[in-house]
Write a protein that holds these residues in place. Structure first.
Motif, PDB file in Angstrom:
ATOM      1  N   SER A   1       0.860  -0.865  -0.013  1.00 58.53           N
ATOM      2  CA  SER A   1      -0.010   0.547  -0.123  1.00 58.53           C
ATOM      3  C   SER A   1       1.084   1.254   0.017  1.00 58.53           C
ATOM      4  O   SER A   1       0.664   2.504  -0.756  1.00 58.53           O
ATOM      5  CB  SER A   1      -0.751  -0.006   1.510  1.00 58.53           C
ATOM      6  N   ALA A   2       2.134   1.303   0.552  1.00 63.30           N
ATOM      7  CA  ALA A   2       3.222   2.000   0.537  1.00 63.30           C
ATOM      8  C   ALA A   2       3.578   2.865  -0.646  1.00 63.30           C
ATOM      9  O   ALA A   2       3.681   3.944  -1.054  1.00 63.30           O
ATOM     10  CB  ALA A   2       4.381   2.701   1.238  1.00 63.30           C
ATOM     11  N   SER A   3       3.248   2.145  -2.126  1.00 65.02           N
ATOM     12  CA  SER A   3       4.182   1.845  -3.741  1.00 65.02           C
ATOM     13  C   SER A   3       3.449   1.346  -3.690  1.00 65.02           C
ATOM     14  O   SER A   3       2.818  -0.011  -4.973  1.00 65.02           O
ATOM     15  CB  SER A   3       5.046   1.623  -3.783  1.00 65.02           C
ATOM     16  N   PRO A   4       1.736   1.365  -4.279  1.00 60.27           N
ATOM     17  CA  PRO A   4       0.681   0.712  -4.515  1.00 60.27           C
ATOM     18  C   PRO A   4       1.018   0.274  -6.389  1.00 60.27           C
ATOM     19  O   PRO A   4       0.842   1.395  -7.436  1.00 60.27           O
ATOM     20  CB  PRO A   4      -0.853   1.751  -4.146  1.00 60.27           C
ATOM     21  N   ARG A   5       1.156  -0.896  -6.284  1.00 56.70           N
ATOM     22  CA  ARG A   5       0.972  -1.377  -7.945  1.00 56.70           C
ATOM     23  C   ARG A   5       0.908  -2.398  -7.933  1.00 56.70           C
ATOM     24  O   ARG A   5       0.171  -3.613  -7.758  1.00 56.70           O
ATOM     25  CB  ARG A   5       2.295  -1.348  -8.626  1.00 56.70           C
TER      26      ARG A   5
ATOM     27  N   ASP B   1      -1.121   9.175  -8.034  1.00 64.02           N
ATOM     28  CA  ASP B   1       0.257   8.502  -7.155  1.00 64.02           C
ATOM     29  C   ASP B   1      -0.873   8.981  -5.260  1.00 64.02           C
ATOM     30  O   ASP B   1      -1.201   7.483  -4.969  1.00 64.02           O
ATOM     31  CB  ASP B   1       1.338   8.824  -7.290  1.00 64.02           C
TER      32      ASP B   1
ATOM     33  N   ARG C   1      -4.357   6.633  -4.857  1.00 60.32           N
ATOM     34  CA  ARG C   1      -3.812   5.271  -5.161  1.00 60.32           C
ATOM     35  C   ARG C   1      -3.357   5.197  -3.365  1.00 60.32           C
ATOM     36  O   ARG C   1      -3.474   4.234  -3.345  1.00 60.32           O
ATOM     37  CB  ARG C   1      -3.007   4.456  -6.094  1.00 60.32           C
ATOM     38  N   ALA C   2      -2.324   5.522  -2.733  1.00 54.80           N
ATOM     39  CA  ALA C   2      -1.777   5.596  -1.298  1.00 54.80           C
ATOM     40  C   ALA C   2      -2.033   5.650  -0.757  1.00 54.80           C
ATOM     41  O   ALA C   2      -2.712   5.264   0.376  1.00 54.80           O
ATOM     42  CB  ALA C   2      -0.694   6.646  -1.633  1.00 54.80           C
TER      43      ALA C   2
END
Length: 427
Positions: free
Chosen positions: A108-112, A191, A194-195
């Motif tokens: 979740s800290a760098s959502p991909r 970004d 999303r985060a």
């Protein structure tokens, strides 16, 4: 504290029943937790579809990542259970589930999208091991004559989890989607959006990790309860020779198709109910109706556990599968509330299907029950195959109603298996 083991022999196999009724509480808890976690995918799908601007087939890859674990982990999981035993095997599965839940924090800290799929795969790997344990264990904890009823009753707790989890998941995960959309953003703003949105997902799974730790601790305290437990020594792939038995092979195919159909329909509920010609709901409101689908399975399993003591399990399975086909036909050709609620009512028809298919396919396996459970759990990979195919049909046809034809075909074959297995397996 040692268990009282009662042995019953048949000409082909020696079947061991364990007199440890208190273990049923732990098995019910296992069914509850892995059922609830699995049903959260129905909430995550519309969440990720919006966040990453996915089409129907791409969104269904959530189910592919989750259920692919059954294909890759079931046989090693069965081997692990044979080596460690049921109780220690359950603890190993729960620990792997905890790891999967915790992975949502860094994701979740760098959502991909791909990272979410990886975390779901790890989580599902633990679910797979726990399911390899739970299904044969509940059959072991009582007389073989009532195994169909007992497994159906245990599956009711699975359905309880699938009923409760999506309601709260919809509140926590889908609440903000109505106020902003990823399609309106780009670059750093996208970004950041999303985060922020995926933090709700991470918090949900952190809570689940804590609950899993408590259950794992309780099961570990009873790790030596099944002192009379034994398993046939076998290689990881030895269970495939069970597919030479027509009943088991047909049952394995039925599991594949059932899980695929059930998951495909559950995955489409939010998107289906959002349609203007159905109920025209927003995502959170539609998500709150998911429990009606899984709640139907809950009610049906409690009823089914009694009905299956009075009638042929195979005939009951065929009846429910035909009922599911009828409801799909009604929903696909109706509008408004009739279209929406007839789709949700399919959950009631689903109620007895998995446990009944599982126990019908497993009849006569005796001490090879763990191997059979591993193969049947491999077949749960249907949940990775049928949903994206259903999504692809929806993308090509432009109609979710047309896409329901694939689950309907699955139910038709399941009805045929019920008729085929209407008589007890030969000893």
């Amino acid at each position: 504290m040692s268990s009282n083991v009662v042995k019953r022999a048949s000409p082909a196999d020696e079947v061991t029943a364990v007199d440890a009724p208190e273990l049923r509480v732990f098995v019910m808890a296992l069914f509850f937790i892995f059922g609830g976690i699995t049903s959260l995918n129905d909430v995550i799908i519309p969440k990720l579809k919006e966040l990453f601007s996915l089409d129907h087939m791409q969104a269904m890859l959530v189910q592919s990542a989750f259920f692919a674990a059954y294909f890759t982990i079931s046989l090693p999981g069965a081997a692990l259970v044979r080596r460690l035993g049921y109780m220690r095997g359950a603890v190993a599965g729960l620990a792997l589930m905890m790891l999967g839940c915790l992975l949502f924090v860094p994701v979740s800290a760098s959502p991909r999208f791909g990272l979410f799929l990886a975390a779901l795969f790890v989580l599902a790997s633990g679910v797979t091991v726990v399911q390899v344990v739970a299904n044969p264990l509940i059959s072991l904890l009582g007389p073989p004559q009532t195994a169909h009823s007992r497994l159906t009753f245990a599956q009711a707790f699975n359905a309880l989890g699938t009923t409760v989890f999506p309601f709260f998941g919809a509140i926590i995960m889908l609440g903000r989607l109505a106020h902003e959309s990823a399609t309106q953003l780009s670059g750093p703003a996208l970004d950041a959006y999303r985060a922020a949105e995926t933090q709700a997902v991470a918090r949900s799974y952190l809570g689940l990790a804590a609950a899993l730790a408590i259950i794992a601790g309780a099961v570990w305290l009873h790790r030596d309860r099944l002192k009379g437990e034994r398993h046939d020594a076998a290689s990881v792939f030895s269970g495939f020779d069970l597919l030479k038995r027509a009943r088991f092979a047909f049952g394995t195919a039925a599991i594949f198709l059932y899980v695929g159909a059930e998951v495909a329909i559950g995955s489409l509920i939010v998107l289906y109910l959002e349609q203007s010609h159905v109920l025209g709901l927003d995502q959170q409101s539609a998500g709150k109706l998911i429990p009606l689908y899984w709640g139907g399975a809950l009610i049906g399993r409690f009823i089914g556990s009694a009905v299956l003591r009075l009638t042929s399990p195979g005939k009951a399975l065929a009846f429910n599968a035909l009922g599911a086909m009828a409801l799909i036909l009604i929903s696909a050709n109706a509008t408004g509330a009739l279209a929406g609620y007839s789709l949700l009512a399919i959950g009631l028809m689903n109620s007895i299907m998995f446990p009944t298919i599982f126990s019908l396919a497993s009849e006569g396996l005796g001490t090879r029950a763990a191997e059979g459970s591993g193969i049947l759990c491999v077949a749960i990979v249907g949940g990775a195959v049928i949903p994206p195919l259903t999504g692809r049909i929806a993308d090509l046809s432009g109609s979710l109603s047309v896409a329901l034809a694939l689950p309907a075909l699955c139910y038709a074959i399941i009805a045929a298996f019920g008729f085929f297995a209407r008589r007890p397996a030969a000893a």
